[in-house]
Design a protein around this motif. Structure first.
Motif, PDB file in Angstrom:
ATOM      1  N   ALA A 252       0.831  -1.205   0.000  1.00  0.00           N
ATOM      2  CA  ALA A 252       0.000   0.000   0.000  1.00  0.00           C
ATOM      3  C   ALA A 252       0.867   1.258   0.000  1.00  0.00           C
ATOM      4  N   LYS A 253       1.939   1.225   0.780  1.00  0.00           N
ATOM      5  CA  LYS A 253       2.833   2.372   0.853  1.00  0.00           C
ATOM      6  C   LYS A 253       3.567   2.576  -0.464  1.00  0.00           C
ATOM      7  N   ALA A 254       4.025   1.470  -1.061  1.00  0.00           N
ATOM      8  CA  ALA A 254       4.760   1.560  -2.323  1.00  0.00           C
ATOM      9  C   ALA A 254       3.877   2.093  -3.442  1.00  0.00           C
ATOM     10  N   LEU A 255       2.614   1.694  -3.429  1.00  0.00           N
ATOM     11  CA  LEU A 255       1.680   2.114  -4.474  1.00  0.00           C
ATOM     12  C   LEU A 255       0.942   3.405  -4.111  1.00  0.00           C
ATOM     13  N   LYS A 256       1.277   3.950  -2.916  1.00  0.00           N
ATOM     14  CA  LYS A 256       0.671   5.189  -2.421  1.00  0.00           C
ATOM     15  C   LYS A 256      -0.857   5.096  -2.387  1.00  0.00           C
ATOM     16  N   LEU A 257      -1.321   3.978  -1.833  1.00  0.00           N
ATOM     17  CA  LEU A 257      -2.753   3.737  -1.727  1.00  0.00           C
ATOM     18  C   LEU A 257      -3.252   4.127  -0.342  1.00  0.00           C
ATOM     19  N   ASP A 258      -4.396   4.767  -0.285  1.00  0.00           N
ATOM     20  CA  ASP A 258      -5.026   5.129   0.983  1.00  0.00           C
ATOM     21  C   ASP A 258      -6.535   5.017   0.774  1.00  0.00           C
ATOM     22  N   PHE A 259      -7.082   3.855   1.140  1.00  0.00           N
ATOM     23  CA  PHE A 259      -8.484   3.602   0.857  1.00  0.00           C
ATOM     24  C   PHE A 259      -9.434   4.408   1.734  1.00  0.00           C
ATOM     25  N   PHE A 260      -8.968   4.839   2.903  1.00  0.00           N
ATOM     26  CA  PHE A 260      -9.842   5.638   3.754  1.00  0.00           C
ATOM     27  C   PHE A 260      -9.899   7.085   3.282  1.00  0.00           C
ATOM     28  N   LYS A 261      -8.802   7.588   2.777  1.00  0.00           N
ATOM     29  CA  LYS A 261      -8.748   8.978   2.319  1.00  0.00           C
ATOM     30  C   LYS A 261      -9.801   9.244   1.254  1.00  0.00           C
ATOM     31  N   ASN A 262     -10.046   8.251   0.429  1.00  0.00           N
ATOM     32  CA  ASN A 262     -11.018   8.411  -0.658  1.00  0.00           C
ATOM     33  C   ASN A 262     -12.449   8.567  -0.157  1.00  0.00           C
ATOM     34  N   THR A 263     -12.709   8.220   1.093  1.00  0.00           N
ATOM     35  CA  THR A 263     -14.068   8.352   1.636  1.00  0.00           C
ATOM     36  C   THR A 263     -14.393   9.795   1.994  1.00  0.00           C
ATOM     37  N   GLY A 264     -13.353  10.600   2.230  1.00  0.00           N
ATOM     38  CA  GLY A 264     -13.562  11.990   2.615  1.00  0.00           C
ATOM     39  C   GLY A 264     -14.047  12.155   4.035  1.00  0.00           C
ATOM     40  N   LEU A 265     -13.913  11.126   4.861  1.00  0.00           N
ATOM     41  CA  LEU A 265     -14.389  11.155   6.239  1.00  0.00           C
ATOM     42  C   LEU A 265     -13.265  11.491   7.220  1.00  0.00           C
ATOM     43  N   LYS A 266     -13.656  12.003   8.380  1.00  0.00           N
ATOM     44  CA  LYS A 266     -12.719  12.177   9.481  1.00  0.00           C
ATOM     45  C   LYS A 266     -12.715  10.889  10.295  1.00  0.00           C
ATOM     46  N   LEU A 267     -11.539  10.427  10.671  1.00  0.00           N
ATOM     47  CA  LEU A 267     -11.435   9.171  11.406  1.00  0.00           C
ATOM     48  C   LEU A 267     -11.559   9.400  12.903  1.00  0.00           C
TER      49      LEU A 267
END
Length: 239
Positions: A170-185
């Protein structure tokens, strides 16, 4: 006030007997879920029921629950839905089988009467990257990725290695599946107290909540906090 106590227990049966006895008051309803992986005899179930003579007692349909797994979220939703189908109640208290009330029922009742309309949910500052990684990384097997619930040392090492591989990719591919939700954690304890207004609102959003956390791990400390934090109505009701 009418209180619903939703208990998620695994195998801590002696502690559970004490808890059931402590919650045995009129106007209380007890909803008990026993992990399907635990051995539950008819004699043990009888002992549970014998502890309750004043409160209403319900045994929730049993399901297998993995520590930190997605099925823990599903179990919580199931308990809230089951209790509300019997209720409604003024407050729903989610407990573990190892919890115990520190105050009398009278003082508990007075406290929630005084603070009626407030939601009691813990929020902690998110300082550790590990917490973010629970939702940023797409976990292929969320019900087994929580290695702490595994007793086998070799299997535990394998799961830890697999989780590290997921995070590295995920880090190598710069993936962040939560960021795409636009929500605050949000982050905090899964054990909480909600009134009927909040429970109704949460149950209506079950599908969308589960979609966000479908491939997260140890999300039981995140999913309700996140939902409430991003709900402008419920956020204002936090104690």
């Amino acid at each position: 006030m009418k209180h619903a106590y939703l208990i998620m227990a695994a195998n801590e049966f002696e502690e559970l007997l004490v808890l059931l006895k402590a919650l045995d008051y009129e106007d209380n309803a007890i909803f008990l879920h026993i992990d399907k992986k635990a051995a539950l005899s008819s004699l043990q179930l009888k002992r549970f029921k014998q502890q309750v003579s004043k409160a209403d007692f319900y045994l929730a349909p049993r399901r297998k629950v993995s520590w930190g797994g997605r099925d823990m979220l599903e179990c919580e939703f199931s308990l809230f839905s089951f209790a509300r189908s019997v209720g409604p109640f003024d407050y729903y208290h989610l407990l573990s089988g190892k919890d115990l009330p520190l105050l009398s029922h009278k003082r508990i009742d007075e406290f929630f009467e005084k603070n009626k309309g407030r939601e009691f949910v813990e929020y902690k500052p998110i300082r550790e990257q590990e917490v973010w990684q629970r939702v940023q990384v797409w976990h292929a097997f969320p019900n087994v990725s929580a290695y702490r619930s595994v007793k086998s040392a070799p299997l535990k090492l394998m799961i830890r290695a697999y989780r590290k591989l997921e995070r590295t990719l995920a880090k190598a591919l710069k993936l962040d599946f939560f960021k795409n939700t636009g929500l605050k954690l949000g982050f905090g304890s899964q054990w909480l107290s909600l009134d009927d207004f909040a429970v109704e609102r949460i149950l209506k959003k079950e599908k969308s909540i589960m979609k966000v956390f479908k491939h997260a791990i140890v999300a039981d400390e995140l999913f309700l906090q996140t939902f409430i934090l991003n709900d402008e109505v419920l956020k204002k009701r936090l104690y």
